[in-house]
Design an enzyme around this catalytic site. Structure first.
Site, short mmCIF file in Angstrom:
data_model
loop_
_atom_site.label_atom_id
_atom_site.label_comp_id
_atom_site.label_asym_id
_atom_site.label_seq_id
_atom_site.Cartn_x
_atom_site.Cartn_y
_atom_site.Cartn_z
N ASN A 1 0.83 -1.20 0.00
CA ASN A 1 0.00 0.00 0.00
C ASN A 1 0.86 1.25 0.00
O ASN A 1 1.11 1.85 -1.05
CB ASN A 1 -0.95 0.00 1.19
CG ASN A 1 -2.15 0.91 0.98
OD1 ASN A 1 -2.03 1.97 0.40
ND2 ASN A 1 -3.31 0.49 1.44
N ASP A 2 1.33 1.67 1.16
CA ASP A 2 2.04 2.94 1.27
C ASP A 2 3.31 3.00 0.42
O ASP A 2 3.69 4.07 -0.05
CB ASP A 2 2.40 3.22 2.73
CG ASP A 2 1.16 3.38 3.61
OD1 ASP A 2 0.16 3.91 3.11
OD2 ASP A 2 1.20 2.97 4.78
N VAL A 3 3.96 1.85 0.21
CA VAL A 3 5.23 1.85 -0.51
C VAL A 3 5.06 2.10 -2.00
O VAL A 3 6.06 2.25 -2.73
CB VAL A 3 6.00 0.53 -0.28
CG1 VAL A 3 6.34 0.37 1.19
CG2 VAL A 3 5.22 -0.67 -0.80
#
Length: 473
Positions: free
Chosen positions: A402-404
């Protein structure tokens, strides 16, 4: 056994530890690195046992306890390592760190209570000044490591209802001022013990250190846990090194220093990969900025597809990059993904894996995950080595990350602004597999999910990949 031979064996063990670190720096040599580490530890343990056998009969009587502890601890460690799931590996690492910290505290307490039993020669009935300082440092670092690792264990597990074990940060007014006051009190009590060797300041110092370990970790959120794990790893090494000085054990000093310094370097690398301040994390999130959420809280339309759609797109591509994330680990889909990769390669498709430094819940989590499935090392690329290739990639397949891969990292004001990411958004097509549209650790909408080039495939990663395999036949 002469002392010269003992020093030589300890030196040999130290060389093995250094080679272990060197080997673990690359997947191709990681197995050899592990072998060096185990060999070095075996040499160190056997040498220490031989030293105990040379001591007086009274000291040798404690050898039974030593062996008993080794059998019990080693047995429990072997059982835990064999049974632990890949998704629980970060919790196991945090648990091991806590044990190292508590061991340092126990050794320090024993050294203060019976210094001569541990080979510390008294001066005018007191522990030498240098040893008192080393015991002070080893005790408070060990205590902070223990309690901090316990909190990290709870946050990583996510299965405990106590507020302090929740992934969300715990922040309150005057938090940093309280930490500062407690730290000064701890150092003051340490100086008191240093000057007088009294039990009262020693015990107060130790109690404050246990409390500080909790207070330093609770304001750190789940998104920063990879940094916390590596930071606690560093703390445990320095705690061991401090006690090594007190016991005049060169092997413990060297091994502890290697762990401490490598953990500190890894923490810095993790902070850089997450656009976090190294000192901010060490001091319990001091100076961290909240940022603003760039994603909308309202429902937004996304383009979704099925496993058959994914199979068609993958099978008609020339180049594919797979981005593994924690969702892949939870589903234990790494073996199915490897099988899918082999089938695509047999069709003439170039398939590679892109690893972000903080993907998963501890440093190297995704590398270990793929190694467990025996994915070829030459197919696995780090972020800095593959980012420039995304623009020429036909399909990026994101599995549980997700965030990466969140383009919000390029948006000023975002909570993750400036964080280096895998630039999946540059590919011609993007496929994202998630169980739902839930946000990642950072609590942000992922703009990648709403792009025209992105197709969402909802469901358990293992089930989805198995369906893709069937469709590829």
């Amino acid at each position: 056994m002469s002392m010269n031979f003992v020093v030589l064996l300890y030196l040999l063990a130290s060389v093995c530890f250094i080679q272990a670190l060197k080997g673990l720096s690359h997947p191709n040599t990681s197995r050899l690195g592990n072998a060096f580490g185990m060999t070095g530890m075996a040499i160190a343990v056997l040498t220490t046992v031989a030293l105990i056998l040379k001591l007086s009969g009274e000291a040798q009587s404690g050898l039974v306890n030593v062996f008993g502890g080794m059998v019990i601890g080693g047995g429990l460690g072997a059982i835990m390592a064999k049974r632990v799931e890949m998704t629980k590996m970060p919790e196991l690492v945090a648990f091991m760190h806590s044990m190292i910290g508590m061991s340092a505290v126990f050794i320090a307490v024993a050294a203060v209570a019976e210094p001569t039993a541990l080979g510390i020669e008294l001066v005018n009935g007191l522990i030498p000044v240098g040893n008192r300082f080393e015991l002070f440092v080893g005790t408070f670092v060990g205590a902070i490591t223990f309690s901090g690792s316990v909190i990290a264990f709870g946050k990583l597990s996510g299965s405990y209802k106590l507020r302090i074990f929740q992934g969300a940060p715990i922040v309150f007014k005057g938090q940093h001022f309280i930490n500062l006051v407690l730290a000064l009190l701890m150092l003051g009590c340490g100086a008191w013990f240093f000057m007088t060797q009294q039990w009262l300041p020693f015990m107060i110092m130790m109690a404050i250190a246990f409390v500080l370990g909790v207070l330093i970790i609770i304001p750190i959120g789940g998104a920063d846990m990879p940094v916390v794990v590596s930071m606690l790893n560093s703390y445990s090494g320095w705690a061991a090194a401090g006690i090594g000085f007190s016991l005049n054990n060169s092997m413990l000093i060297i091994a502890g220093s290697l762990v401490g310094s490598s953990g500190a370097i890894l923490s810095y690398i993790m902070c850089k990969a997450m656009n976090r301040s190294f000192f901010s994390v060490i001091l319990g999130g001091f100076g961290a900025e909240e940022g603003t959420q760039t994603g909308s809280s309202e429902a937004r339309p996304v383009k979704s597809g099925s496993a058959d759609d994914v199979a068609f797109l993958l099978g008609n591509s020339d180049s594919i990059v797979i981005v593994p994330g924690y969702g892949l680990a939870v589903a234990r889909a790494q073996h199915a993904v490897k099988e899918m990769t082999e089938k695509l390669i047999a069709k003439g498709v170039q398939v590679r894996y892109a690893i972000h430094p903080v993907a998963g819940r501890m440093p190297g989590h995704m590398n270990v995950l793929l190694a467990e499935a025996e994915v070829a090392y030459d197919q696995v690329f780090e972020m800095e080595d593959i980012n420039s290739d995304f623009g020429q990639t036909d399909v990026v397949f994101v599995l549980g990350a997700n965030d990466v891969v969140n383009p919000a990292a390029r948006t000023p004001g975002s909570a993750i602004y400036g964080m280096p990411i895998l630039e999946a958004y540059k590919a011609n097509n993007v496929i994202v597999n998630k169980r739902s549209m839930a946000s990642g650790y950072a609590g942000l909408d992922n703009e990648l999910f709403y792009m025209d080039k992105t197709m969402m495939v909802f469901g358990d990663a293992k089930k989805v990949v198995e369906d893709i395999l069937k469709a590829l036949d």
